[in-house]
Design a protein around this motif. Sequence first.
Motif: not given
Length: 123
Positions: A63-83
């Motif tokens: 989502t953007m307004d003027d020069k500011t950006v807001h982002i939602d990222v949906y991921i899965a994390v690799t098993y064994g990595k600290a979330i």
Amino acid sequence: MSESRDSVIHLENYGSIHISEDVVATIAALAVCETDGASAMTVSGAGIDLLGKRNPTKGIKVTMDDKTVHIDVYIAVTYGKAIPKAAKQVQERVRESIESMTGLTVGGINVHVNGVSFSKEKK
């Protein structure tokens, strides 16, 4: 992203640059692909796709307004990595990429971890 918005950057004496949400989403997706621990992009809990397969911006909402950006990222994390560590790395890499490539200010990056990915051992 059915209705794409543009962010406009005005350059003195030269005109303006229009940057669409789709461009920002692509930059964010590529940044996530380069992050250790983020093994897959997900869509609001609707399954897991391997990074780089099919639609690369599937797990990114911009989502953007003027020069500011807001982002939602949906991921899965690799098993064994600290979330928390993986999520923070995603935030940092996405922020760096977007700000350096577009000149836009990132107002916030929300990382939604929707799963854990188990990698197959290579023989």
